[in-house]
Scaffold this motif. Structure first.
Motif, PDB file in Angstrom:
ATOM      1  N   ASN A  45       5.265   9.775   0.118  1.00 65.32           N
ATOM      2  CA  ASN A  45       4.531   8.677   0.030  1.00 65.32           C
ATOM      3  C   ASN A  45       5.827   7.776   0.377  1.00 65.32           C
ATOM      4  OD1 ASN A  45       3.481   6.217  -0.729  1.00 65.32           O
ATOM      5  ND2 ASN A  45       3.360   6.543  -2.841  1.00 65.32           N
ATOM      6  N   THR A  46       5.686   7.127   1.545  1.00 66.97           N
ATOM      7  CA  THR A  46       6.726   6.075   1.971  1.00 66.97           C
ATOM      8  C   THR A  46       6.213   4.564   1.919  1.00 66.97           C
ATOM      9  OG1 THR A  46       5.759   6.173   4.292  1.00 66.97           O
ATOM     10  CG2 THR A  46       7.686   7.990   3.831  1.00 66.97           C
ATOM     11  N   GLY A  47       5.234   4.287   0.998  1.00 67.45           N
ATOM     12  CA  GLY A  47       4.795   2.969   0.834  1.00 67.45           C
ATOM     13  C   GLY A  47       5.633   2.476  -0.480  1.00 67.45           C
ATOM     14  N   LYS A  48       4.820   1.406  -0.801  1.00 68.90           N
ATOM     15  CA  LYS A  48       5.763   0.903  -1.995  1.00 68.90           C
ATOM     16  C   LYS A  48       4.981   0.679  -3.247  1.00 68.90           C
ATOM     17  CE  LYS A  48       7.905  -2.519   0.950  1.00 68.90           C
ATOM     18  NZ  LYS A  48       7.983  -4.063   1.375  1.00 68.90           N
ATOM     19  N   ALA A  49       3.511   1.676  -3.123  1.00 68.42           N
ATOM     20  CA  ALA A  49       2.807   1.711  -4.433  1.00 68.42           C
ATOM     21  C   ALA A  49       2.378   3.085  -4.544  1.00 68.42           C
ATOM     22  CB  ALA A  49       1.445   0.873  -4.229  1.00 68.42           C
ATOM     23  N   PRO A  50       1.933   3.611  -5.842  1.00 70.69           N
ATOM     24  CA  PRO A  50       1.684   5.120  -6.172  1.00 70.69           C
ATOM     25  C   PRO A  50       0.317   5.177  -5.374  1.00 70.69           C
ATOM     26  CG  PRO A  50       1.948   3.993  -8.268  1.00 70.69           C
ATOM     27  CD  PRO A  50       2.078   2.583  -7.141  1.00 70.69           C
ATOM     28  N   LEU A  51       0.535   6.503  -4.717  1.00 65.58           N
ATOM     29  CA  LEU A  51      -0.488   7.168  -3.808  1.00 65.58           C
ATOM     30  C   LEU A  51      -1.406   7.992  -4.668  1.00 65.58           C
ATOM     31  CD1 LEU A  51      -1.533   7.681  -1.081  1.00 65.58           C
ATOM     32  CD2 LEU A  51      -0.131   9.863  -1.212  1.00 65.58           C
ATOM     33  N   VAL A  52      -2.837   7.580  -4.587  1.00 62.01           N
ATOM     34  CA  VAL A  52      -3.941   8.205  -5.441  1.00 62.01           C
ATOM     35  C   VAL A  52      -4.684   8.833  -4.222  1.00 62.01           C
ATOM     36  CG1 VAL A  52      -5.774   8.214  -7.097  1.00 62.01           C
ATOM     37  CG2 VAL A  52      -3.705   6.707  -7.265  1.00 62.01           C
ATOM     38  N   ILE A  53      -4.884  10.152  -4.381  1.00 63.67           N
ATOM     39  CA  ILE A  53      -5.807  11.026  -3.547  1.00 63.67           C
ATOM     40  C   ILE A  53      -7.123  11.124  -4.074  1.00 63.67           C
ATOM     41  CG2 ILE A  53      -6.172  13.139  -2.122  1.00 63.67           C
ATOM     42  CD1 ILE A  53      -3.107  13.465  -1.996  1.00 63.67           C
ATOM     43  N   PHE A  95       0.723  -1.098  -0.036  1.00 65.27           N
ATOM     44  CA  PHE A  95       0.106  -0.066   0.167  1.00 65.27           C
ATOM     45  C   PHE A  95       0.930   1.309   0.075  1.00 65.27           C
ATOM     46  CE2 PHE A  95      -2.806  -3.031   1.832  1.00 65.27           C
ATOM     47  CZ  PHE A  95      -4.344  -2.762   1.198  1.00 65.27           C
ATOM     48  N   PRO A  96       0.420   2.450  -0.620  1.00 64.62           N
ATOM     49  CA  PRO A  96       1.061   3.803  -0.339  1.00 64.62           C
ATOM     50  C   PRO A  96       0.912   3.965   1.148  1.00 64.62           C
ATOM     51  CG  PRO A  96      -1.023   3.970  -1.752  1.00 64.62           C
ATOM     52  CD  PRO A  96      -0.820   2.473  -1.492  1.00 64.62           C
ATOM     53  N   VAL A  97       1.551   4.893   1.784  1.00 60.60           N
ATOM     54  CA  VAL A  97       1.592   5.350   2.863  1.00 60.60           C
ATOM     55  C   VAL A  97       2.013   7.018   2.898  1.00 60.60           C
ATOM     56  CG1 VAL A  97       2.670   5.499   5.315  1.00 60.60           C
ATOM     57  CG2 VAL A  97       2.434   3.179   3.851  1.00 60.60           C
ATOM     58  N   MET A  98       0.722   7.583   3.397  1.00 61.11           N
ATOM     59  CA  MET A  98       0.893   9.179   3.450  1.00 61.11           C
ATOM     60  C   MET A  98       1.804   9.327   4.850  1.00 61.11           C
ATOM     61  SD  MET A  98      -2.548  10.797   2.115  1.00 61.11           S
ATOM     62  CE  MET A  98      -1.984  12.342   1.582  1.00 61.11           C
TER      63      MET A  98
END
Length: 159
Positions: free
Chosen positions: A74-82, A45-48
């Motif tokens: 974004n400290t996660g492993k996937a692109p973050l979508v708001i 998951f992305p992480v904000m």
């Protein structure tokens, strides 16, 4: 009675004989590997990660419009979508990046507060809906709004 017994016995024999295939022999090893790989990525998951999630504007005058930029990574492993960012009332407006934020990249969330008609202590929040594991992130703002001076009724009007 003998006929019924023979019919039941033959049905039982057919049921036992028809289930002789071993289900484990029908598993395709390639499909197992593909599904394991796919399932491992689902947990990415992305992480904000916000530098701050609370901001105090301090003392402002009623009618002032103030804004603050919240920076996140974004400290996660996937692109973050708001998907959206909604204020707890109409006096709080947010602007956010519409394009996906790559892992390791940063973005800004601009929060604007309009204090018109909002005297005294104000605590507001912005709820961000995104593709994070929790699905929602919350930012909080605070301000002490000095009320406008009210006109005194019955006072003489100077000419």
């Amino acid at each position: 009675m003998k006929k019924e017994f023979l019919i039941l016995a033959s049905l039982l024999v057919m049921a036992v004989v028809s289930c002789k295939d071993d289900a484990t022999k029908k598993i395709n090893v390639e499909n197992v590997a593909v599904s394991e790989s796919r399932d491992a990525k689902i947990s990415d998951f992305p992480v904000m990660d916000f530098a701050e999630t609370n901001h105090n504007f301090g003392t402002i005058n009623e009618g002032d419009i103030v804004e603050h930029k919240f920076t996140f990574t974004n400290t996660g492993k996937a692109p973050l979508v708001i998907i959206s960012a909604k204020g707890s009332c109409g006096c709080t407006v947010s602007k956010w990046p519409k394009e996906p934020i790559a892992p390791g990249a940063t973005g800004d969330m601009m929060v604007t507060f309009n204090s018109n008609g909002k005297p005294n202590l104000q605590n507001k929040q912005v709820t961000i809906t995104a593709n994070t594991e929790k699905g929602k992130e919350i930012l909080k703002i605070k301000a002490m709004v000095t009320p406008r001076a009210k006109a005194v009724s019955g006072a003489p009007i100077s000419k």
